[in-house]
Design a protein around this motif. Structure first.
Motif, PDB file in Angstrom:
ATOM      1  N   ASP A  69       0.793  -1.231   0.000  1.00 42.73           N
ATOM      2  CA  ASP A  69       0.000   0.000   0.000  1.00 42.73           C
ATOM      3  C   ASP A  69       0.819   1.270   0.000  1.00 42.73           C
ATOM      4  OD1 ASP A  69      -3.102   0.719   0.332  1.00 42.73           O
ATOM      5  OD2 ASP A  69      -1.877   2.235   1.316  1.00 42.73           O
ATOM      6  N   LYS A  90      -0.646  -4.410   3.738  1.00 42.87           N
ATOM      7  CA  LYS A  90      -1.872  -4.230   4.512  1.00 42.87           C
ATOM      8  C   LYS A  90      -2.525  -5.540   4.906  1.00 42.87           C
ATOM      9  CE  LYS A  90      -4.324  -2.564   0.407  1.00 42.87           C
ATOM     10  NZ  LYS A  90      -4.764  -1.317  -0.228  1.00 42.87           N
ATOM     11  N   ASN A 114      -1.044   2.493   6.169  1.00 43.21           N
ATOM     12  CA  ASN A 114      -0.100   3.531   5.741  1.00 43.21           C
ATOM     13  C   ASN A 114       1.059   3.610   6.732  1.00 43.21           C
ATOM     14  OD1 ASN A 114      -2.205   6.214   4.315  1.00 43.21           O
ATOM     15  ND2 ASN A 114      -1.896   4.107   3.683  1.00 43.21           N
ATOM     16  N   GLU A 220      -8.126   9.203   2.645  1.00 43.41           N
ATOM     17  CA  GLU A 220      -7.005   8.320   2.948  1.00 43.41           C
ATOM     18  C   GLU A 220      -5.697   9.103   2.905  1.00 43.41           C
ATOM     19  OE1 GLU A 220      -6.315   4.637   0.816  1.00 43.41           O
ATOM     20  OE2 GLU A 220      -4.628   4.176   2.108  1.00 43.41           O
ATOM     21  N   GLU A 271      -5.582   9.262  -4.307  1.00 43.93           N
ATOM     22  CA  GLU A 271      -5.037   8.365  -3.278  1.00 43.93           C
ATOM     23  C   GLU A 271      -3.846   8.981  -2.555  1.00 43.93           C
ATOM     24  OE1 GLU A 271      -7.528   4.935  -2.944  1.00 43.93           O
ATOM     25  OE2 GLU A 271      -5.557   5.129  -2.054  1.00 43.93           O
ATOM     26  N   ASP A 319      -1.487   3.299  -4.908  1.00 41.68           N
ATOM     27  CA  ASP A 319      -2.000   3.754  -3.612  1.00 41.68           C
ATOM     28  C   ASP A 319      -1.049   4.820  -3.070  1.00 41.68           C
ATOM     29  OD1 ASP A 319      -4.428   2.275  -3.145  1.00 41.68           O
ATOM     30  OD2 ASP A 319      -3.213   0.493  -2.971  1.00 41.68           O
TER      31      ASP A 319
HETATM   32 CA    CA Z   1      -4.184   2.969   0.278  1.00 42.97          CA
END
Ligand code: CA
Ligand code: CA
Ligand code: CA
Ligand code: CA
Ligand code: CA
Length: 373
Positions: A69, A90, A114, A220, A271, A319
């Protein structure tokens, strides 16, 4: 088409306000038509960069699992060419890689979404380097020391509970006034909590909630500009907003101009976010498998670029992204950008587990005509 959909979604959100069940866009991996639309939109992006290296693919249960991610970059002050890259997995934890993409370490610590780091911060016991991840196993911020070589010190793990009802998603760190360290963590509801991070004499980290911010829909990507004391937050299907990053600052979001549905280059989802100095904000744009650059002095959209195949495969549906502008040896004299690749392929074009791509920042500076810092 997607633009129209975005405007309808915006209209729905403004009619019903927050708290309404929000149906999010499907990602390309879930929908063949969406995949084709993103590839078509990518073809219209004119500027192309190429990655110089890629990391070893992350572990995943199935090849098409969405597992990698978000990256973070650690600068080695003693030997810059030995700087490191962290990548969240993740499904399981945090990977550590060298600048060639070789995996050096994997820390099993839960569903880390993250990750972000800060270096040389003094939390009361002398300067430390720290890595923190938003952990969806148990709703935690999971924090570790980083050692002199850039490896994560597993024994230093501290977990900060975010509360039963707060499932963490996006995450970033911020060093503010008086060199105080903060963590920003958000949930899909649009809530963003700010914590002040400290350290006890036994080395355990502490966190104290100091502020809550709110956007209307799913968020996010976040990044903080320590120099300007600002926080940027991407509302995935709406826009990018700026907040003052100090706990005493206003909680009112400020819209970054031209980051709305009216800008055809910004196709949802928005993102990962990162900064190239305090001058440029870069956003991963999943709806066109590309990256949008915003000028933060003028609050305006500058241009977009994509990353295509060369020595390694091109990049799709990114991402998280990160940039470090410090020189890292002869190969990366102006630092690197690291991006997650949603569809990593091998030399035969076969899909492999996801990974992270490494880009020479000189290429991005060229695109921007080497602006003065
Ligand atoms: Ca993400
Ligand atoms: Ca990150
Ligand atoms: Ca993904
Ligand atoms: Ca790829
Ligand atoms: Ca590859």
């Amino acid at each position: 088409m997607k633009l129209v959909k975005g405007i309808i979604l915006l209209a729905l959100v403004s009619i019903y306000g927050c708290g309404t069940a929000f149906i999010r866009n499907k990602e390309a991996r879930e929908d063949a038509a969406k995949m084709q639309a993103a590839l078509d939109a990518q073809a219209e992006v004119l500027s192309t960069l190429y990655a110089t290296a890629e990391t070893v693919p992350v572990d995943a249960i199935k090849v098409d699992d969405d597992a990698a991610d978000d990256p973070a970059i650690w600068y080695n002050r003693k030997q810059s060419s030995e700087s490191k890259i962290y990548g969240s997995n993740k499904t399981a934890g945090i990977h550590t890689y060298d600048l060639t993409g070789k995996e050096l370490q994997f820390v099993t610590c839960g569903r880390i979404n993250n990750v972000d780091i800060r270096q040389n911060v003094d939390l009361g016991n002398g300067p430390v380097d720290i890595i923190v991840g938003s952990n969806r196993t148990g709703n935690l911020l999971t924090m570790f020391l980083i050692d002199d070589e850039g490896l994560i010190v597993e024994s230093s793990r501290t977990d900060l509970s975010l509360g039963k009802r707060f499932e963490p998603y996006g995450f970033c760190m911020y060093v503010g006034k008086n060199n105080t360290l903060y963590a920003f963590v958000n949930a899909k509801t649009g809530q963003i909590d700010q914590y002040k991070i400290g350290q006890m004499s036994n080395g355990d980290f502490t966190g104290q909630k100091v502020r809550t911010l709110k956007l209307n829909t799913q968020v996010e990507g976040m990044v903080a500009d320590d120099a300007q004391r600002t926080l940027y937050v991407g509302e995935e299907e709406n826009a990018i907003f700026r907040f003052g990053a100090e706990p005493t600052d206003s909680t009112t979001p400020i819209l970054l101009a031209e980051s709305t549905a009216l800008n055809s280059k910004v196709e949802y989802d928005i993102e990962g976010l990162t900064l190239l100095t305090s001058k440029y904000l870069i956003a991963s744009i999943q709806g066109s498998f590309s990256y949008a650059i915003f000028d933060l002095d003028a609050d305006s959209y500058v241009t977009s670029f994509k990353i295509k195949s060369n020595v390694v495969d091109g990049v799709e549906e990114t991402d998280g992204i990160d940039i470090n502008i410090l020189p890292m040896g002869a190969q990366y004299p102006r630092g690197i950008m690291v991006v997650q690749d949603g569809f990593n392929t091998n030399d035969n074009g076969d899909l492999e587990n996801q990974n992270f791509k490494i880009i020479d920042l000189v290429e991005l500076y060229k695109l921007l005509n080497f602006p003065a810092d």
